[in-house]
Structures are given as structure tokens and as C-alpha cells.
Design a protein around this motif. Structure first.
Motif, PDB file in Angstrom:
ATOM      1  N   PHE A  37       0.841  -1.188   0.000  1.00 27.65           N
ATOM      2  CA  PHE A  37       0.000   0.000   0.000  1.00 27.65           C
ATOM      3  C   PHE A  37       0.879   1.241   0.000  1.00 27.65           C
ATOM      4  O   PHE A  37       1.584   1.513   0.969  1.00 27.65           O
ATOM      5  CB  PHE A  37      -0.931  -0.002   1.220  1.00 27.65           C
ATOM      6  CG  PHE A  37      -2.016  -1.034   1.123  1.00 27.65           C
ATOM      7  CD1 PHE A  37      -3.240  -0.727   0.561  1.00 27.65           C
ATOM      8  CD2 PHE A  37      -1.798  -2.318   1.580  1.00 27.65           C
ATOM      9  CE1 PHE A  37      -4.234  -1.681   0.456  1.00 27.65           C
ATOM     10  CE2 PHE A  37      -2.781  -3.279   1.489  1.00 27.65           C
ATOM     11  CZ  PHE A  37      -4.010  -2.958   0.920  1.00 27.65           C
ATOM     12  N   VAL A  38       0.828   1.971  -1.091  1.00 28.27           N
ATOM     13  CA  VAL A  38       1.695   3.138  -1.263  1.00 28.27           C
ATOM     14  C   VAL A  38       1.266   4.274  -0.336  1.00 28.27           C
ATOM     15  O   VAL A  38       2.093   4.884   0.346  1.00 28.27           O
ATOM     16  CB  VAL A  38       1.674   3.625  -2.739  1.00 28.27           C
ATOM     17  CG1 VAL A  38       2.509   4.877  -2.904  1.00 28.27           C
ATOM     18  CG2 VAL A  38       2.166   2.535  -3.649  1.00 28.27           C
ATOM     19  N   LYS A  55       3.874   8.114 -11.362  1.00 32.12           N
ATOM     20  CA  LYS A  55       4.611   7.300 -12.329  1.00 32.12           C
ATOM     21  C   LYS A  55       4.087   5.877 -12.442  1.00 32.12           C
ATOM     22  O   LYS A  55       4.194   5.262 -13.494  1.00 32.12           O
ATOM     23  CB  LYS A  55       6.102   7.263 -11.961  1.00 32.12           C
ATOM     24  CG  LYS A  55       6.814   8.557 -12.269  1.00 32.12           C
ATOM     25  CD  LYS A  55       8.300   8.390 -12.134  1.00 32.12           C
ATOM     26  CE  LYS A  55       9.045   9.636 -12.560  1.00 32.12           C
ATOM     27  NZ  LYS A  55      10.495   9.474 -12.419  1.00 32.12           N
ATOM     28  N   LEU A  56       3.559   5.328 -11.360  1.00 34.19           N
ATOM     29  CA  LEU A  56       3.067   3.955 -11.377  1.00 34.19           C
ATOM     30  C   LEU A  56       1.540   3.895 -11.351  1.00 34.19           C
ATOM     31  O   LEU A  56       0.954   2.964 -10.797  1.00 34.19           O
ATOM     32  CB  LEU A  56       3.633   3.175 -10.175  1.00 34.19           C
ATOM     33  CG  LEU A  56       5.145   3.042 -10.101  1.00 34.19           C
ATOM     34  CD1 LEU A  56       5.552   2.331  -8.827  1.00 34.19           C
ATOM     35  CD2 LEU A  56       5.679   2.311 -11.311  1.00 34.19           C
ATOM     36  N   ALA A  57       0.903   4.884 -11.969  1.00 32.77           N
ATOM     37  CA  ALA A  57      -0.568   4.943 -11.964  1.00 32.77           C
ATOM     38  C   ALA A  57      -1.182   3.706 -12.601  1.00 32.77           C
ATOM     39  O   ALA A  57      -2.237   3.236 -12.166  1.00 32.77           O
ATOM     40  CB  ALA A  57      -1.036   6.205 -12.680  1.00 32.77           C
ATOM     41  N   ASN A  58      -0.526   3.155 -13.626  1.00 30.71           N
ATOM     42  CA  ASN A  58      -1.073   1.971 -14.290  1.00 30.71           C
ATOM     43  C   ASN A  58      -0.847   0.699 -13.474  1.00 30.71           C
ATOM     44  O   ASN A  58      -1.482  -0.318 -13.735  1.00 30.71           O
ATOM     45  CB  ASN A  58      -0.478   1.812 -15.688  1.00 30.71           C
ATOM     46  CG  ASN A  58       1.021   1.670 -15.662  1.00 30.71           C
ATOM     47  OD1 ASN A  58       1.680   2.118 -14.727  1.00 30.71           O
ATOM     48  ND2 ASN A  58       1.592   1.063 -16.686  1.00 30.71           N
ATOM     49  N   ARG A  59       0.038   0.722 -12.492  1.00 30.98           N
ATOM     50  CA  ARG A  59       0.314  -0.459 -11.663  1.00 30.98           C
ATOM     51  C   ARG A  59      -0.448  -0.438 -10.335  1.00 30.98           C
ATOM     52  O   ARG A  59      -0.558  -1.460  -9.673  1.00 30.98           O
ATOM     53  CB  ARG A  59       1.817  -0.548 -11.346  1.00 30.98           C
ATOM     54  CG  ARG A  59       2.745  -0.796 -12.491  1.00 30.98           C
ATOM     55  CD  ARG A  59       2.646  -2.186 -13.068  1.00 30.98           C
ATOM     56  NE  ARG A  59       2.845  -3.251 -12.112  1.00 30.98           N
ATOM     57  CZ  ARG A  59       3.928  -3.991 -12.041  1.00 30.98           C
ATOM     58  NH1 ARG A  59       4.934  -3.787 -12.866  1.00 30.98           N
ATOM     59  NH2 ARG A  59       4.027  -4.964 -11.145  1.00 30.98           N
ATOM     60  N   ILE A  60      -0.957   0.726  -9.936  1.00 33.73           N
ATOM     61  CA  ILE A  60      -1.651   0.857  -8.654  1.00 33.73           C
ATOM     62  C   ILE A  60      -3.136   0.581  -8.865  1.00 33.73           C
ATOM     63  O   ILE A  60      -3.762   1.136  -9.769  1.00 33.73           O
ATOM     64  CB  ILE A  60      -1.424   2.255  -8.049  1.00 33.73           C
ATOM     65  CG1 ILE A  60       0.064   2.455  -7.752  1.00 33.73           C
ATOM     66  CG2 ILE A  60      -2.244   2.438  -6.784  1.00 33.73           C
ATOM     67  CD1 ILE A  60       0.421   3.822  -7.251  1.00 33.73           C
ATOM     68  N   THR A  61      -3.706  -0.262  -8.014  1.00 32.92           N
ATOM     69  CA  THR A  61      -5.117  -0.624  -8.128  1.00 32.92           C
ATOM     70  C   THR A  61      -6.005   0.482  -7.552  1.00 32.92           C
ATOM     71  O   THR A  61      -5.516   1.454  -6.974  1.00 32.92           O
ATOM     72  CB  THR A  61      -5.404  -1.935  -7.380  1.00 32.92           C
ATOM     73  OG1 THR A  61      -5.109  -1.738  -5.996  1.00 32.92           O
ATOM     74  CG2 THR A  61      -4.564  -3.072  -7.929  1.00 32.92           C
ATOM     75  N   LYS A  62      -7.317   0.292  -7.676  1.00 30.02           N
ATOM     76  CA  LYS A  62      -8.269   1.271  -7.133  1.00 30.02           C
ATOM     77  C   LYS A  62      -8.160   1.375  -5.617  1.00 30.02           C
ATOM     78  O   LYS A  62      -8.411   2.430  -5.047  1.00 30.02           O
ATOM     79  CB  LYS A  62      -9.694   0.864  -7.510  1.00 30.02           C
ATOM     80  CG  LYS A  62      -9.996   0.998  -8.972  1.00 30.02           C
ATOM     81  CD  LYS A  62     -11.398   0.525  -9.284  1.00 30.02           C
ATOM     82  CE  LYS A  62     -11.645   0.549 -10.776  1.00 30.02           C
ATOM     83  NZ  LYS A  62     -12.950  -0.014 -11.126  1.00 30.02           N
ATOM     84  N   GLU A  63      -7.804   0.257  -4.982  1.00 35.33           N
ATOM     85  CA  GLU A  63      -7.666   0.253  -3.527  1.00 35.33           C
ATOM     86  C   GLU A  63      -6.383   0.960  -3.074  1.00 35.33           C
ATOM     87  O   GLU A  63      -6.210   1.239  -1.898  1.00 35.33           O
ATOM     88  CB  GLU A  63      -7.665  -1.188  -2.988  1.00 35.33           C
ATOM     89  CG  GLU A  63      -8.993  -1.905  -3.150  1.00 35.33           C
ATOM     90  CD  GLU A  63      -9.204  -2.477  -4.537  1.00 35.33           C
ATOM     91  OE1 GLU A  63      -8.195  -2.753  -5.224  1.00 35.33           O
ATOM     92  OE2 GLU A  63     -10.355  -2.621  -4.949  1.00 35.33           O
ATOM     93  N   GLY A  64      -5.458   1.195  -3.998  1.00 32.10           N
ATOM     94  CA  GLY A  64      -4.249   1.953  -3.682  1.00 32.10           C
ATOM     95  C   GLY A  64      -3.022   1.114  -3.389  1.00 32.10           C
ATOM     96  O   GLY A  64      -2.111   1.579  -2.713  1.00 32.10           O
ATOM     97  N   PHE A  65      -2.978  -0.109  -3.866  1.00 32.51           N
ATOM     98  CA  PHE A  65      -1.792  -0.913  -3.623  1.00 32.51           C
ATOM     99  C   PHE A  65      -1.181  -1.419  -4.924  1.00 32.51           C
ATOM    100  O   PHE A  65      -1.839  -1.513  -5.944  1.00 32.51           O
ATOM    101  CB  PHE A  65      -2.068  -2.083  -2.660  1.00 32.51           C
ATOM    102  CG  PHE A  65      -3.072  -3.085  -3.154  1.00 32.51           C
ATOM    103  CD1 PHE A  65      -2.698  -4.110  -3.995  1.00 32.51           C
ATOM    104  CD2 PHE A  65      -4.390  -3.000  -2.764  1.00 32.51           C
ATOM    105  CE1 PHE A  65      -3.619  -5.039  -4.446  1.00 32.51           C
ATOM    106  CE2 PHE A  65      -5.319  -3.925  -3.203  1.00 32.51           C
ATOM    107  CZ  PHE A  65      -4.936  -4.942  -4.042  1.00 32.51           C
TER     108      PHE A  65
END
Length: 132
Positions: A37-38, A55-65
């Protein structure tokens, strides 16, 4: 980025691997999924969190991890280590600052050669015209 704190915040989950492997695949959960969880991390500063979410918007899920998986080896421990290495590599690459590009000056000799070649080609094409 404090790796020791981040290492304690990672959540590990072992699941069954897919694909070929015979009875081992059906019985043993060797594939490892990790979640980080970022936004809730204490090992990152506010600025680092902002950079990572951008930068990692495409790797982070809706829940934020961020989720990383590894099922390459038949050992759960090795997969766990590989997953952790991949996560830290992903974070380090995202936090790297790009060098500012310094524009270089084109040498006068190169400009002169380009213009001469251009003129030579234009003369060649001009000489092809047939005049009566």
C-alpha cells in the motif's frame, strides 16, 4: 525510501501456480503475490508517495496498492524473494530522477556539408531537365 520499514509493510500471499507441473501444482501453493500500500506506507516520504502514484498509476489498483506476482520457481521461499526484489526494483526505478537533457550545438562544418550536399542534389536534378 526506507527498505526495512517497507519490508515490514509488504503483505505476502501464497496461491497455487497455474500451468504445467503435475501433482506439485495441484497440492502446493508456491506462487507468491505481494501487496504494498503506497498511500499508507511509513517508509516513504510524502514527495515519494506523490511521485510513485504519478509514475506507477497503471500499476496501482483502485484500492491503492501495488501487486507483484512470481511463480517462476517451485520453491515458495525463492518466489517470495524474487517478488520482493521486483517490488524494490520497481520502486527504485520509479523514484529515479531523469537527467536534464542538454541541447548540443551543431558544428558549422556539419551544417556546411549538409547545405553543399543539398545544393549538389538540386544541381543534379536541374541538369536532368531537357530543354529545346
Amino acid at each position: 525510501m526506507n527498505k526495512e520499514i517497507i519490508q515490514t509493510e509488504i503483505q505476502y500471499k501464497a496461491v497455487r501456480s497455474s500451468g504445467a507441473g503435475g501433482q506439485n501444482v495441484n497440492k502446493v501453493a508456491t506462487k507468491v503475490q505481494i501487496q504494498f500500500f503506497v498511500g499508507q506506507s511509513n517508509g516513504l516520504t510524502v514527495d515519494e508517495k506523490a511521485i510513485l502514484t504519478e509514475k506507477l498509476a497503471n500499476r496501482i489498483t483502485k484500492e491503492g496498492f501495488i501487486m507483484v506476482e512470481c511463480g517462476e520457481t517451485r520453491s515458495q521461499l525463492k518466489n517470495k524473494e524474487l517478488c520482493t526484489q521486483r517490488l524494490f526494483l520497481l520502486l527504485e526505478n520509479a523514484l529515479k530522477k531523469n537527467k536534464k537533457r542538454i541541447a548540443t550545438k551543431i558544428p558549422k562544418a556539419v551544417i556546411k556539408k549538409r547545405l553543399e550536399d543539398k545544393q549538389r542534389l538540386a544541381d543534379k536534378k536541374e541538369n536532368r531537365k531537357f530543354r529545346f
